[in-house]
Motif scaffolding. Structure first.
Motif, PDB file in Angstrom:
ATOM      1  N   VAL A 177       1.910  19.354  45.826  1.00 50.64           N
ATOM      2  CA  VAL A 177       2.243  20.699  45.346  1.00 50.64           C
ATOM      3  C   VAL A 177       1.602  20.950  43.983  1.00 50.64           C
ATOM      4  O   VAL A 177       1.356  20.012  43.211  1.00 50.64           O
ATOM      5  N   LYS A 178       1.360  22.232  43.703  1.00 52.87           N
ATOM      6  CA  LYS A 178       0.609  22.620  42.505  1.00 52.87           C
ATOM      7  C   LYS A 178       1.265  23.831  41.866  1.00 52.87           C
ATOM      8  O   LYS A 178       1.585  24.808  42.562  1.00 52.87           O
ATOM      9  N   MET A 212      -6.690  17.480  42.172  1.00 58.87           N
ATOM     10  CA  MET A 212      -5.928  18.718  42.055  1.00 58.87           C
ATOM     11  C   MET A 212      -5.707  19.117  40.596  1.00 58.87           C
ATOM     12  O   MET A 212      -5.872  20.281  40.219  1.00 58.87           O
ATOM     13  N   VAL A 213      -5.349  18.158  39.761  1.00 56.08           N
ATOM     14  CA  VAL A 213      -4.935  18.456  38.386  1.00 56.08           C
ATOM     15  C   VAL A 213      -6.111  18.493  37.415  1.00 56.08           C
ATOM     16  O   VAL A 213      -6.143  19.297  36.482  1.00 56.08           O
ATOM     17  N   TYR A 214      -7.113  17.622  37.636  1.00 54.72           N
ATOM     18  CA  TYR A 214      -8.228  17.513  36.692  1.00 54.72           C
ATOM     19  C   TYR A 214      -9.590  17.888  37.269  1.00 54.72           C
ATOM     20  O   TYR A 214     -10.575  17.944  36.525  1.00 54.72           O
ATOM     21  N   GLY A 215      -9.670  18.080  38.588  1.00 56.51           N
ATOM     22  CA  GLY A 215     -10.979  18.258  39.206  1.00 56.51           C
ATOM     23  C   GLY A 215     -11.783  16.976  39.201  1.00 56.51           C
ATOM     24  O   GLY A 215     -13.015  17.000  39.200  1.00 56.51           O
ATOM     25  N   PHE A 216     -11.083  15.830  39.200  1.00 60.62           N
ATOM     26  CA  PHE A 216     -11.717  14.512  39.133  1.00 60.62           C
ATOM     27  C   PHE A 216     -11.486  13.830  40.477  1.00 60.62           C
ATOM     28  O   PHE A 216     -10.361  13.451  40.803  1.00 60.62           O
ATOM     29  N   ASN A 217     -12.567  13.684  41.254  1.00 58.82           N
ATOM     30  CA  ASN A 217     -12.443  13.211  42.629  1.00 58.82           C
ATOM     31  C   ASN A 217     -12.660  11.705  42.720  1.00 58.82           C
ATOM     32  O   ASN A 217     -13.722  11.196  42.362  1.00 58.82           O
ATOM     33  N   MET A 218     -11.641  10.999  43.209  1.00 61.18           N
ATOM     34  CA  MET A 218     -11.687   9.539  43.269  1.00 61.18           C
ATOM     35  C   MET A 218     -12.714   9.034  44.288  1.00 61.18           C
ATOM     36  O   MET A 218     -13.327   7.983  44.089  1.00 61.18           O
ATOM     37  N   GLU A 219     -12.893   9.755  45.393  1.00 59.36           N
ATOM     38  CA  GLU A 219     -13.887   9.334  46.383  1.00 59.36           C
ATOM     39  C   GLU A 219     -15.291   9.392  45.789  1.00 59.36           C
ATOM     40  O   GLU A 219     -16.114   8.490  46.013  1.00 59.36           O
ATOM     41  N   GLU A 220     -15.572  10.463  45.035  1.00 59.84           N
ATOM     42  CA  GLU A 220     -16.868  10.555  44.359  1.00 59.84           C
ATOM     43  C   GLU A 220     -17.051   9.397  43.385  1.00 59.84           C
ATOM     44  O   GLU A 220     -18.141   8.827  43.261  1.00 59.84           O
ATOM     45  N   LEU A 221     -15.973   9.054  42.680  1.00 61.40           N
ATOM     46  CA  LEU A 221     -16.028   7.950  41.721  1.00 61.40           C
ATOM     47  C   LEU A 221     -16.328   6.630  42.423  1.00 61.40           C
ATOM     48  O   LEU A 221     -17.188   5.858  41.982  1.00 61.40           O
ATOM     49  N   PRO A 256      -5.418  18.921  31.517  1.00 63.05           N
ATOM     50  CA  PRO A 256      -5.183  19.242  32.931  1.00 63.05           C
ATOM     51  C   PRO A 256      -5.433  20.721  33.199  1.00 63.05           C
ATOM     52  O   PRO A 256      -5.255  21.560  32.318  1.00 63.05           O
ATOM     53  N   GLN A 257      -5.834  21.029  34.425  1.00 60.20           N
ATOM     54  CA  GLN A 257      -6.046  22.418  34.828  1.00 60.20           C
ATOM     55  C   GLN A 257      -4.756  23.042  35.348  1.00 60.20           C
ATOM     56  O   GLN A 257      -4.654  24.262  35.461  1.00 60.20           O
ATOM     57  N   CYS A 258      -3.772  22.194  35.684  1.00 63.43           N
ATOM     58  CA  CYS A 258      -2.505  22.667  36.234  1.00 63.43           C
ATOM     59  C   CYS A 258      -1.525  21.498  36.203  1.00 63.43           C
ATOM     60  O   CYS A 258      -1.846  20.424  35.686  1.00 63.43           O
ATOM     61  N   CYS A 259      -0.351  21.705  36.750  1.00 59.78           N
ATOM     62  CA  CYS A 259       0.601  20.613  36.972  1.00 59.78           C
ATOM     63  C   CYS A 259       0.614  20.306  38.467  1.00 59.78           C
ATOM     64  O   CYS A 259       0.654  21.227  39.294  1.00 59.78           O
ATOM     65  N   GLY A 260       0.525  19.047  38.818  1.00 57.86           N
ATOM     66  CA  GLY A 260       0.509  18.659  40.218  1.00 57.86           C
ATOM     67  C   GLY A 260       1.500  17.544  40.481  1.00 57.86           C
ATOM     68  O   GLY A 260       1.826  16.763  39.586  1.00 57.86           O
ATOM     69  N   ALA A 261       1.972  17.475  41.709  1.00 53.27           N
ATOM     70  CA  ALA A 261       2.921  16.414  42.058  1.00 53.27           C
ATOM     71  C   ALA A 261       2.810  16.093  43.538  1.00 53.27           C
ATOM     72  O   ALA A 261       2.363  16.917  44.343  1.00 53.27           O
ATOM     73  N   VAL A 262       3.209  14.882  43.859  1.00 58.10           N
ATOM     74  CA  VAL A 262       3.447  14.536  45.253  1.00 58.10           C
ATOM     75  C   VAL A 262       4.944  14.264  45.367  1.00 58.10           C
ATOM     76  O   VAL A 262       5.511  13.493  44.599  1.00 58.10           O
ATOM     77  N   ILE A 263       5.582  14.985  46.280  1.00 54.98           N
ATOM     78  CA  ILE A 263       7.020  14.852  46.512  1.00 54.98           C
ATOM     79  C   ILE A 263       7.217  14.057  47.797  1.00 54.98           C
ATOM     80  O   ILE A 263       6.690  14.426  48.851  1.00 54.98           O
ATOM     81  N   TYR A 264       7.942  12.942  47.680  1.00 54.57           N
ATOM     82  CA  TYR A 264       8.160  12.058  48.827  1.00 54.57           C
ATOM     83  C   TYR A 264       9.584  12.214  49.353  1.00 54.57           C
ATOM     84  O   TYR A 264      10.530  12.359  48.574  1.00 54.57           O
ATOM     85  N   LYS A 322       5.096  26.728  52.126  1.00 52.15           N
ATOM     86  CA  LYS A 322       5.191  27.420  50.842  1.00 52.15           C
ATOM     87  C   LYS A 322       3.817  27.492  50.185  1.00 52.15           C
ATOM     88  O   LYS A 322       2.999  26.582  50.312  1.00 52.15           O
ATOM     89  N   GLU A 323       3.583  28.569  49.412  1.00 55.75           N
ATOM     90  CA  GLU A 323       2.252  28.810  48.857  1.00 55.75           C
ATOM     91  C   GLU A 323       1.827  27.748  47.837  1.00 55.75           C
ATOM     92  O   GLU A 323       0.626  27.514  47.645  1.00 55.75           O
ATOM     93  N   GLN A 324       2.777  27.097  47.203  1.00 58.61           N
ATOM     94  CA  GLN A 324       2.415  26.081  46.201  1.00 58.61           C
ATOM     95  C   GLN A 324       2.019  24.743  46.829  1.00 58.61           C
ATOM     96  O   GLN A 324       1.576  23.829  46.131  1.00 58.61           O
ATOM     97  N   VAL A 325       2.206  24.621  48.129  1.00 56.39           N
ATOM     98  CA  VAL A 325       1.893  23.359  48.812  1.00 56.39           C
ATOM     99  C   VAL A 325       0.407  23.310  49.149  1.00 56.39           C
ATOM    100  O   VAL A 325      -0.104  24.135  49.913  1.00 56.39           O
ATOM    101  N   GLU A 326      -0.288  22.341  48.572  1.00 50.76           N
ATOM    102  CA  GLU A 326      -1.704  22.149  48.854  1.00 50.76           C
ATOM    103  C   GLU A 326      -1.908  21.419  50.179  1.00 50.76           C
ATOM    104  O   GLU A 326      -2.852  21.668  50.906  1.00 50.76           O
TER     105      GLU A 326
END
Length: 430
Positions: free
Chosen positions: A387-388, A297-306, A329-337, A357-361
């Protein structure tokens, strides 16, 4: 010849990994003990074998002519993968003899001390010393030199299980007995508690060199005396990246050099305080669960591809690491628990509305109405939201709205969800 891949794990976090493996044309087999793991639906074959039955899974690998094995997100899965790979003759970035440095908390602490790296003061103490009053004098001698508060931890469990904070010896005795209930070992770990800012750091080791993928603020909220604070938000990139990146990277490089890890995932949870520097919490040879999605989400760096490139596409792996920049970073991202009390789920409508909400990915609500919340069960949280936003200021405003509006009620109208808080970063940024 078509690659034949075994993925150890079938829960939701493995769906994308299985899908990508199949898209690349790899014959993909999944395996674990969960009969209803959602990743099973996407694999070429699926087997229900407990991951701890490493000998049976190794036999399966030989029978199916597996040439690669992958897992992540869990220390137990990592340990089992390493043992299976060794028994089945499959390449793997760790050998069984290296596991204690990543699985045994006391071995980790001892190695950090040997290398002169920052770690909390600790003692490994037999449980009998806490249960037998005649051993109190000896117990005090064993604890001499440790600064309170301290935490008691099982040596053989992860995921914050069985960890209690104690302000003095009497509290420690009570906490240690509770810790012992989570452990299968005759000893527990007692270490100094660090109340500083906490971070999650994920890296990849290639040809012995540590490459930083991400550093996040790992935020927590106090719930009750004696309990460790609960995890409530991880934010990418860290607000304090410039202060912690260099010392944290140097520490992990020294650790990998000593353990002999030449390739593979390497992650660390650590603390930092102004004027005191960093201090290690945990080091693991895998990526963090319910969080690696944020690097995409934040860097366009996919862990599965890695992960897949690490097995079958070495040139792509080299390119991914060379082109990645943790400072861009391309944006700010977070996971809210959201975590909660052990009550029955009644009304989740507020939690559902927040997920719209629109910011929720991606929203992820773990329980159905009518289900009882289970401590350390298959559901790690009540809910989480990826969220992004464009920047950290917007992220904090959005998070405050989530914390204000989040409610999950039991059938009697009692609040199930704990109320989260954002920590104060002012002292760290002076």
């Amino acid at each position: 010849m078509k690659h034949r891949l075994l993925i150890l794990g079938t829960l939701g976090e493995f769906v994308q990994l299985v899908q990508k493996a199949c898209e690349k044309g790899y014959y993909t087999i999944v395996c674990d003990g969960y009969p209803d793991g959602p990743a099973r639906a996407f694999a070429d074959e699926a087997f229900q074998i407990p991951v701890t039955d490493t000998e049976q899974i190794a036999c399966l690998c030989r029978e199916k002519e597996i040439d690669g094995i992958l897992t992540s997100f869990s220390d137990l899965l990592l340990e089992c993968m390493v043992k299976i790979a060794d028994r089945a003759g499959i390449p793997c970035y760790l050998k069984p003899e290296q596991l204690p440095w990543y699985r045994d908390k006391s071995a980790t602490r001892a190695l950090l001390i040997e290398l002169g790296l920052p770690t909390p003061g600790f003692r490994k103490i037999p449980i009998a010393y806490f249960k037998d009053r005649s051993k109190r004098t000896q117990l005090k001698e064993l604890l001499e030199g440790l600064r309170y508060p301290v935490v008691s931890k099982p040596l053989d469990k992860y995921g914050s299980r069985g960890i209690y904070i104690s302000e003095d010896l009497e509290e420690l005795i009570n906490g240690a007995e509770k810790t012992a209930g989570f452990s299968d070992m005759p000893e527990i770990l007692v270490e100094e508690y660090n109340d500083g800012y906490e971070f999650n750091m994920m890296t990849w080791v290639r040809h012995g060199k540590v490459h930083v993928i991400s550093i996040a603020d790992r935020e927590k909220t106090f719930v009750a005396k004696g309990e460790i604070p609960i995890s409530t938000r991880n934010v990418y990139p860290s607000r304090l990246l410039s202060k912690v990146e260099k010392p944290a990277t140097e520490l992990l490089q020294a650790y990998a050099d000593r353990t002999g890890q030449k390739d593979g995932a390497l992650s660390m949870q650590f603390f930092w305080k102004p004027g005191e520097g960093i201090q290690v919490c945990e080091i693991a040879a895998r990526f963090f669960g319910y969080e690696h999605e944020l690097t995409d989400m934040v860097y366009g760096f996919n862990m599965e591809e890695l992960l897949l490139a690490s097995l079958y596409e070495p040139d792509k792996l080299k390119k991914m690491l060379a082109e990645h920049d943790v400072h861009k970073p391309q944006c700010c991202g977070a996971v809210i628990y959201f975590q909660g009390r052990l009550l029955t789920i009644g009304d989740q409508s507020a939690a559902v509305r927040l997920g719209e909400k629109e910011q929720v990915e991606k929203p992820w609500i773990f329980y159905q109405e009518g289900e009882k919340v289970i401590e350390h069960g298959p559901n790690p949280y009540l809910a989480l939201y990826y969220v992004k936003t464009e920047n950290r200021k917007e992220m904090d405003l959005l998070t405050e709205e989530f914390y204000e509006k989040m409610h999950i009620l039991d059938p009697n109208g009692q609040e199930v969800a704990y109320h989260n808080q954002i920590p104060d970063y002012t002292p760290a940024e002076k």
